[in-house]
Design a protein around this motif. Sequence first.
Motif, PDB file in Angstrom:
ATOM      1  N   TRP A 108       0.550  -1.465  -0.097  1.00 46.85           N
ATOM      2  CA  TRP A 108       0.209  -0.031  -0.086  1.00 46.85           C
ATOM      3  C   TRP A 108       0.946   1.045  -0.444  1.00 46.85           C
ATOM      4  O   TRP A 108       0.763   2.523  -0.655  1.00 46.85           O
ATOM      5  CB  TRP A 108      -0.629  -0.160   1.223  1.00 46.85           C
ATOM      6  N   PHE A 109       1.542   0.749   1.008  1.00 46.26           N
ATOM      7  CA  PHE A 109       2.926   2.336   0.624  1.00 46.26           C
ATOM      8  C   PHE A 109       3.416   2.837  -0.121  1.00 46.26           C
ATOM      9  O   PHE A 109       3.869   3.767  -0.881  1.00 46.26           O
ATOM     10  CB  PHE A 109       3.306   2.096   1.872  1.00 46.26           C
ATOM     11  N   GLU A 110       3.579   2.166  -1.348  1.00 46.93           N
ATOM     12  CA  GLU A 110       4.131   2.424  -2.573  1.00 46.93           C
ATOM     13  C   GLU A 110       3.268   3.099  -3.465  1.00 46.93           C
ATOM     14  O   GLU A 110       3.931   2.935  -4.240  1.00 46.93           O
ATOM     15  CB  GLU A 110       4.504   0.555  -3.205  1.00 46.93           C
ATOM     16  N   VAL A 111       2.375   3.130  -3.486  1.00 46.99           N
ATOM     17  CA  VAL A 111       1.005   3.415  -3.946  1.00 46.99           C
ATOM     18  C   VAL A 111       1.340   4.592  -4.091  1.00 46.99           C
ATOM     19  O   VAL A 111       1.053   6.145  -5.232  1.00 46.99           O
ATOM     20  CB  VAL A 111      -0.652   3.238  -4.083  1.00 46.99           C
ATOM     21  N   TYR A 112       1.957   5.514  -2.929  1.00 45.38           N
ATOM     22  CA  TYR A 112       1.554   6.674  -3.099  1.00 45.38           C
ATOM     23  C   TYR A 112       2.523   7.152  -3.121  1.00 45.38           C
ATOM     24  O   TYR A 112       3.887   6.561  -2.653  1.00 45.38           O
ATOM     25  CB  TYR A 112       1.402   7.158  -1.509  1.00 45.38           C
ATOM     26  N   LYS A 113       2.980   8.743  -4.260  1.00 46.21           N
ATOM     27  CA  LYS A 113       4.548   8.977  -3.984  1.00 46.21           C
ATOM     28  C   LYS A 113       4.321  10.841  -3.344  1.00 46.21           C
ATOM     29  O   LYS A 113       3.790  10.713  -2.638  1.00 46.21           O
ATOM     30  CB  LYS A 113       4.393   9.697  -6.047  1.00 46.21           C
ATOM     31  N   ILE A 114       5.748  11.278  -3.236  1.00 55.80           N
ATOM     32  CA  ILE A 114       5.503  13.114  -2.835  1.00 55.80           C
ATOM     33  C   ILE A 114       4.284  13.396  -3.026  1.00 55.80           C
ATOM     34  O   ILE A 114       3.097  13.920  -1.923  1.00 55.80           O
ATOM     35  CB  ILE A 114       6.687  13.394  -3.095  1.00 55.80           C
ATOM     36  N   THR A 115       3.692  13.507  -4.205  1.00 54.04           N
ATOM     37  CA  THR A 115       2.479  14.578  -4.412  1.00 54.04           C
ATOM     38  C   THR A 115       1.742  13.781  -5.026  1.00 54.04           C
ATOM     39  O   THR A 115       0.602  14.690  -5.098  1.00 54.04           O
ATOM     40  CB  THR A 115       3.011  15.803  -5.216  1.00 54.04           C
ATOM     41  N   ALA A 116       1.610  12.684  -5.165  1.00 56.68           N
ATOM     42  CA  ALA A 116       0.415  12.145  -6.252  1.00 56.68           C
ATOM     43  C   ALA A 116       0.065  10.773  -5.169  1.00 56.68           C
ATOM     44  O   ALA A 116       1.046  10.385  -5.106  1.00 56.68           O
ATOM     45  CB  ALA A 116       0.335  12.387  -7.436  1.00 56.68           C
ATOM     46  N   VAL A 117      -1.118   9.935  -6.598  1.00 58.36           N
ATOM     47  CA  VAL A 117      -0.845   8.371  -6.443  1.00 58.36           C
ATOM     48  C   VAL A 117      -0.687   7.960  -8.102  1.00 58.36           C
ATOM     49  O   VAL A 117      -1.250   8.741  -8.123  1.00 58.36           O
ATOM     50  CB  VAL A 117      -2.540   8.304  -5.608  1.00 58.36           C
ATOM     51  N   ASP A 118       0.168   6.713  -7.830  1.00 53.84           N
ATOM     52  CA  ASP A 118       0.022   6.215  -9.004  1.00 53.84           C
ATOM     53  C   ASP A 118      -1.138   5.422  -8.873  1.00 53.84           C
ATOM     54  O   ASP A 118      -1.155   4.160  -8.023  1.00 53.84           O
ATOM     55  CB  ASP A 118       1.640   4.988  -8.554  1.00 53.84           C
ATOM     56  N   ILE A 119      -1.710   5.425 -10.220  1.00 53.87           N
ATOM     57  CA  ILE A 119      -3.145   5.144 -10.013  1.00 53.87           C
ATOM     58  C   ILE A 119      -3.344   3.632 -10.848  1.00 53.87           C
ATOM     59  O   ILE A 119      -3.838   2.557  -9.816  1.00 53.87           O
ATOM     60  CB  ILE A 119      -3.353   5.418 -11.366  1.00 53.87           C
ATOM     61  N   ASN A 120      -1.814   3.003 -11.272  1.00 52.58           N
ATOM     62  CA  ASN A 120      -1.019   1.649 -12.083  1.00 52.58           C
ATOM     63  C   ASN A 120      -0.881   0.688 -10.215  1.00 52.58           C
ATOM     64  O   ASN A 120      -1.685  -0.010 -10.457  1.00 52.58           O
ATOM     65  CB  ASN A 120      -0.572   1.979 -12.668  1.00 52.58           C
ATOM     66  N   LYS A 121      -0.740   1.549  -9.942  1.00 46.56           N
ATOM     67  CA  LYS A 121      -0.287   0.254  -8.388  1.00 46.56           C
ATOM     68  C   LYS A 121      -1.328   0.328  -8.138  1.00 46.56           C
ATOM     69  O   LYS A 121      -1.366  -0.331  -7.127  1.00 46.56           O
ATOM     70  CB  LYS A 121       1.005   1.127  -7.707  1.00 46.56           C
ATOM     71  N   LEU A 122      -1.973   0.910  -7.596  1.00 47.75           N
ATOM     72  CA  LEU A 122      -3.569   1.714  -6.785  1.00 47.75           C
ATOM     73  C   LEU A 122      -4.204   0.139  -7.304  1.00 47.75           C
ATOM     74  O   LEU A 122      -5.004  -0.283  -6.590  1.00 47.75           O
ATOM     75  CB  LEU A 122      -4.083   2.703  -6.312  1.00 47.75           C
ATOM     76  N   TYR A 123      -4.308   0.662  -8.569  1.00 47.83           N
ATOM     77  CA  TYR A 123      -5.599  -0.455  -9.293  1.00 47.83           C
ATOM     78  C   TYR A 123      -4.771  -2.080  -9.220  1.00 47.83           C
ATOM     79  O   TYR A 123      -5.745  -3.304  -8.851  1.00 47.83           O
ATOM     80  CB  TYR A 123      -4.802  -0.592 -10.979  1.00 47.83           C
ATOM     81  N   ARG A 124      -3.352  -2.379  -9.155  1.00 47.64           N
ATOM     82  CA  ARG A 124      -2.920  -3.887  -8.679  1.00 47.64           C
ATOM     83  C   ARG A 124      -2.567  -4.214  -7.629  1.00 47.64           C
ATOM     84  O   ARG A 124      -3.313  -5.146  -6.958  1.00 47.64           O
ATOM     85  CB  ARG A 124      -1.635  -3.462  -8.943  1.00 47.64           C
ATOM     86  N   VAL A 125      -3.074  -3.061  -6.234  1.00 50.26           N
ATOM     87  CA  VAL A 125      -3.101  -3.596  -4.977  1.00 50.26           C
ATOM     88  C   VAL A 125      -4.428  -4.656  -4.768  1.00 50.26           C
ATOM     89  O   VAL A 125      -4.596  -4.745  -4.055  1.00 50.26           O
ATOM     90  CB  VAL A 125      -3.358  -1.999  -4.472  1.00 50.26           C
ATOM     91  N   THR A 126      -5.514  -3.145  -5.777  1.00 51.74           N
ATOM     92  CA  THR A 126      -6.671  -3.732  -5.434  1.00 51.74           C
ATOM     93  C   THR A 126      -7.689  -4.990  -5.672  1.00 51.74           C
ATOM     94  O   THR A 126      -8.210  -5.339  -5.505  1.00 51.74           O
ATOM     95  CB  THR A 126      -8.140  -2.337  -5.245  1.00 51.74           C
ATOM     96  N   GLN A 127      -6.369  -5.890  -6.472  1.00 50.22           N
ATOM     97  CA  GLN A 127      -7.225  -6.611  -7.284  1.00 50.22           C
ATOM     98  C   GLN A 127      -6.769  -8.161  -6.181  1.00 50.22           C
ATOM     99  O   GLN A 127      -6.004  -8.839  -6.376  1.00 50.22           O
ATOM    100  CB  GLN A 127      -6.088  -7.135  -8.758  1.00 50.22           C
ATOM    101  N   PHE A 128      -7.460  -8.150  -5.061  1.00 48.79           N
ATOM    102  CA  PHE A 128      -7.610  -8.832  -4.399  1.00 48.79           C
ATOM    103  C   PHE A 128      -7.073 -10.545  -4.758  1.00 48.79           C
ATOM    104  O   PHE A 128      -6.327 -10.976  -4.918  1.00 48.79           O
ATOM    105  CB  PHE A 128      -8.646  -8.640  -3.378  1.00 48.79           C
ATOM    106  N   LYS A 129      -8.087 -10.558  -5.807  1.00 53.06           N
ATOM    107  CA  LYS A 129      -8.467 -11.989  -5.893  1.00 53.06           C
ATOM    108  C   LYS A 129      -7.597 -12.248  -6.720  1.00 53.06           C
ATOM    109  O   LYS A 129      -6.786 -13.883  -7.009  1.00 53.06           O
ATOM    110  CB  LYS A 129      -9.991 -12.153  -7.065  1.00 53.06           C
TER     111      LYS A 129
END
Length: 174
Positions: free
Chosen positions: A68-89
């Motif tokens: 989860w902490f890899e999703v956040y950058k200094i000033t923004a959110v990496d949408i691609n990583k956020l998408y990969r993190v939330t694909q639990f199945k």
Amino acid sequence: MKPVVPTLIIILCFAATRSFAQAKTADTTVKPPVQLKTVNIVRYNFFKDSAAFREEYSKEMTFRRPKWFEVYKITAVDINKLYRVTQFKKNKKKIAFKHMLLDKEQEMYVNSVYTPSLVNKVTRLDGDSLRLFMQYYRPEYSFIKNASDYDIYAEIKKYYGAFIKTRDSVPSQP
């Protein structure tokens, strides 16, 4: 006229079968022997196969679920990583597949060390009894990995003693 026709038919049939039989015997000539291709038998090399296995499944073997902490950058959110993190199945299936591949690799290693020729050399079993022995008394990967040749031979002899005592009670199919 009537007796002539059956006689002619018999003569024609005899002549036809005779000429067919002569033609058939003329075709039977000696053919040259068939030359088979040469087959080279290569000894199984686990380390070569394991490297090829790891190379083939390199992407799956190195899979790691993003944190989860890899999703956040200094000033923004990496949408691609956020998408990969939330694909639990999907992440769960990938992790299960990775574990399955690691188990398969361990099984291949045990098969490369615990061979029928080794067991036959130690126990003198062959055929169905060898297959049953290897099926029911299979050493674990952790033991094979850390054991010397002597330890493996001693373990096979110990298993063989137990196999002889229970040979009649072991079912033929698991």
